[in-house]
Design a protein around this motif. Structure first.
Motif, mmCIF file in Angstrom:
data_model
loop_
_atom_site.group_PDB
_atom_site.id
_atom_site.type_symbol
_atom_site.label_atom_id
_atom_site.label_comp_id
_atom_site.label_asym_id
_atom_site.label_seq_id
_atom_site.Cartn_x
_atom_site.Cartn_y
_atom_site.Cartn_z
ATOM 1 N N TYR A 192 0.837 -1.195 0.000
ATOM 2 C CA TYR A 192 0.000 0.000 0.000
ATOM 3 C C TYR A 192 0.875 1.249 0.000
ATOM 4 O O TYR A 192 1.969 1.260 0.572
ATOM 5 N N SER A 193 0.379 2.303 -0.607
ATOM 6 C CA SER A 193 1.065 3.590 -0.512
ATOM 7 C C SER A 193 0.848 4.160 0.885
ATOM 8 O O SER A 193 -0.027 3.692 1.627
ATOM 9 N N PRO A 194 1.619 5.188 1.281
ATOM 10 C CA PRO A 194 1.396 5.781 2.616
ATOM 11 C C PRO A 194 -0.036 6.259 2.821
ATOM 12 O O PRO A 194 -0.612 6.063 3.901
ATOM 13 N N THR A 195 -0.628 6.899 1.799
ATOM 14 C CA THR A 195 -2.010 7.366 1.926
ATOM 15 C C THR A 195 -2.967 6.187 2.057
ATOM 16 O O THR A 195 -3.889 6.203 2.886
ATOM 17 N N GLU A 196 -2.779 5.163 1.234
ATOM 18 C CA GLU A 196 -3.637 3.977 1.301
ATOM 19 C C GLU A 196 -3.532 3.302 2.663
ATOM 20 O O GLU A 196 -4.539 2.838 3.217
ATOM 21 N N ALA A 197 -2.323 3.243 3.219
ATOM 22 C CA ALA A 197 -2.149 2.636 4.539
ATOM 23 C C ALA A 197 -2.885 3.445 5.600
ATOM 24 O O ALA A 197 -3.553 2.879 6.479
ATOM 25 N N GLY A 198 -2.778 4.776 5.526
ATOM 26 C CA GLY A 198 -3.486 5.623 6.486
ATOM 27 C C GLY A 198 -4.986 5.460 6.401
ATOM 28 O O GLY A 198 -5.680 5.385 7.432
ATOM 29 N N LEU A 199 -5.525 5.404 5.176
ATOM 30 C CA LEU A 199 -6.967 5.208 4.997
ATOM 31 C C LEU A 199 -7.413 3.852 5.530
ATOM 32 O O LEU A 199 -8.472 3.739 6.147
ATOM 33 N N ARG A 200 -6.610 2.827 5.299
ATOM 34 C CA ARG A 200 -6.986 1.482 5.720
ATOM 35 C C ARG A 200 -6.889 1.298 7.235
ATOM 36 O O ARG A 200 -7.468 0.358 7.771
ATOM 37 N N MET A 201 -6.170 2.185 7.909
ATOM 38 C CA MET A 201 -6.104 2.127 9.370
ATOM 39 C C MET A 201 -7.284 2.828 10.035
ATOM 40 O O MET A 201 -7.522 2.662 11.238
ATOM 41 N N LEU A 202 -8.068 3.606 9.257
ATOM 42 C CA LEU A 202 -9.151 4.393 9.846
ATOM 43 C C LEU A 202 -10.225 3.574 10.556
ATOM 44 O O LEU A 202 -10.770 4.041 11.555
ATOM 45 N N PRO A 203 -10.591 2.369 10.084
ATOM 46 C CA PRO A 203 -11.570 1.595 10.859
ATOM 47 C C PRO A 203 -11.121 1.312 12.286
ATOM 48 O O PRO A 203 -11.955 1.071 13.160
ATOM 49 N N TRP A 204 -9.813 1.356 12.520
ATOM 50 C CA TRP A 204 -9.280 1.191 13.875
ATOM 51 C C TRP A 204 -9.121 2.540 14.569
ATOM 52 O O TRP A 204 -9.740 2.813 15.588
ATOM 53 N N THR A 205 -8.302 3.416 13.983
ATOM 54 C CA THR A 205 -7.973 4.666 14.664
ATOM 55 C C THR A 205 -9.119 5.669 14.652
ATOM 56 O O THR A 205 -9.222 6.519 15.541
ATOM 57 N N GLY A 206 -9.994 5.602 13.642
ATOM 58 C CA GLY A 206 -11.073 6.572 13.542
ATOM 59 C C GLY A 206 -12.376 6.158 14.183
ATOM 60 O O GLY A 206 -13.284 6.982 14.323
#
Length: 492
Positions: A311-325
């Motif tokens: 994943y790109s950095p942006t894709e990784a950040g988006l995919r972490m949102l179900p946890w962090t967000g």
């Protein structure tokens, strides 16, 4: 005593004017919320930038650990000391000092020519945040009338929650579309804008009779640094090496000295008598263990998503949102449940779900796992984290007397940060012992046992939460406050 009394009376006389101005209240809310956002953001904003930092500046895993731990560790051990400095020398004055240090260190991190310089700048950032962050609440409290403080605290907490949720996404987006340096440059214009506003729009205040505990600060700082340094160097130098053994032994001795100091000193940074309360001891043990498992996992998973799954950095950040967000969605429900059935079962359930989520991830982790397979683990972990965060502050505050709530809040947040630093060190040590960066499978071989340990640690946190007495405990008992008491400070 007459001078202190005069100062207290002067502050009391000034209070109606200070809190009576709607403009002053709004400015205080804006300034303290943005400052809190900056400090909270830098906890996790680096995680999705780690692969890019490693590619640009070089360094091994233990070097990357310090880019996160240097900030969380200095933040943790100096947080209560920073609050005491503000109480004694002026909260607005020290807030401006902390904000200046944080802003300058952010520029230093962005300009860092090597990993060593970056780590040093991150440590200085933590010093600035430790001075600035706890004073945001005392300054906000002084500017907002009692009747409106609940709303003001809610806005302040929501902004800080947004920083935690968006940290990986902001870090990933800036890293991918601009450069990793901009995760630090972002703080500079915000800090420069806040400095004159803080000087002009915030009122000065003091806490009569405030004392500084230099000995306690030095013992805690030295002890925690010794233990974290040993955990980081253990996989590299060997656990039986002189460096690791001396560092670990010195850390344990200094922390033992800190505990003894807290039991015997007249006005210690952290009075150990507070831990006689099962409620205070239980929620703080749960907080430390929860952050240990969570931070260590996010540190490794953000690299896994980019380095192994591609994943790109942006894709990784988006995919972490179900946890962090997830806290942005679930926290209101968690607060409602806490009011209805008490905070203990909500926190314990949340920690149990967080443990289940990490265990799920450990089961499915592979070099070619789809995002759909990862998603249930992320959602369960996010729901669990949400159920923990919402009632935790109330549990901390209701575990002590009203006059001890400032110390209790600072202690809980310091232990959270300590848990984060220890989590990165512990879980990276497990990762290094079982795997590495040589290939995707090598990374997975190290990540899987680390996630199992993280799950076990958070499960222990759930057990610790169950040790908290129910809210039907006797009001006014030593070390407790009435359960229905309104919270006058929230966690920093």
């Amino acid at each position: 005593m007459s001078e202190q009394k005069a100062r207290t009376e002067a502050q009391a006389e000034a209070q109606p004017e200070q809190t009576g101005s709607r403009g002053g209240m709004v400015w205080a809310l804006v300034i303290t919320s943005v400052a809190g956002f900056m400090a909270a953001l830098d906890n996790l904003v680096v995680t999705t930038a780690l692969p890019s930092i490693r590619e640009d500046l070089g360094g091994a895993l233990h070097d990357l650990e310090w880019t996160v731990s240097a900030y969380t560790l200095t933040f943790a051990v100096l947080l209560m000391f920073g609050a005491a400095l503000g109480d004694r020398f002026g909260r607005r004055r020290l807030f401006i000092v902390g904000l200046s240090v944080f802003t300058a260190a952010s520029a230093g991190a962005a300009l860092a020519p090597g990993l060593e310089t970056l780590i040093a700048a991150r440590a200085v950032q933590g010093v600035g945040a430790a001075i600035m962050m706890p004073l945001t609440l005392t300054l906000l409290t002084a500017a907002v009338p009692q009747a409106k403080r609940g709303m003001a605290y809610g806005i302040w907490g929501a902004v800080n929650g947004l920083a935690v949720a968006s940290g990986p996404l902001i870090g990933g987006s800036l890293t991918e579309h601009v450069s990793w340096q901009w995760i630090f440059w972002l703080n500079v214009p915000l800090g420069l804008a806040l400095l004159p506003l803080a000087r002009l729009r915030l009122a000065e205040s003091y806490a009569p009779g405030a004392r500084l505990d230099m000995v306690g600060t030095l013992l805690a700082s030295g002890g925690l640094f010794g233990i974290v340094y040993a955990l980081v160097r253990g996989p590299i130098d060997g656990w039986s090496s002189a460096t690791v053994l001396i560092s670990l032994s010195a850390g344990v001795v200094l922390l033992a000295g800190f505990i003894r100091h807290g039991m015997r000193h007249e006005a210690p940074m952290l009075p150990m008598r507070l831990f006689r309360s099962r409620a205070f001891a239980g929620i703080n043990a749960a907080s430390l263990l929860m952050f240990l498992g969570m931070f260590g996992s996010i540190f490794l998973l953000s690299q896994y998503m980019q380095g192994v799954l591609g994943y790109s950095p942006t894709e990784a950040g988006l995919r972490m949102l179900p946890w962090t967000g997830m806290p942005m969605l679930i926290s209101p429900l968690a607060g409602y449940l806490s009011d209805r059935i008490g905070g203990r079962p909500v926190v314990a359930a949340g920690l149990f779900l967080q443990a289940v989520g990490l265990a799920w991830y450990a089961v499915v982790v592979a070099v070619d796992v789809s995002y759909a397979t990862q998603l249930p683990a992320l959602i369960i972990s996010g729901v669990g984290m949400s159920l923990y965060f919402a009632p935790a502050s109330n549990l901390v505050m209701s575990s002590v007397r009203p006059q001890e709530q400032g110390i209790a809040s600072g202690a809980n947040n310091a232990l959270r940060e300590v848990g984060g630093a220890l989590g990165i060190a512990v879980m990276s040590s497990i990762f290094s012992a079982q795997g590495g960066y040589d290939s995707g499978w090598d990374f997975v071989n190290g990540l899987e046992p680390a996630l199992w340990v993280g799950s076990a640690v958070v499960a222990l946190a759930s057990v610790a939460a169950l040790c908290i007495p129910s809210r039907r405990s006797t009001p006014g008992a030593p070390g407790t406050a009435a359960p229905q008491q309104e919270e006058t400070l929230v966690a920093v």
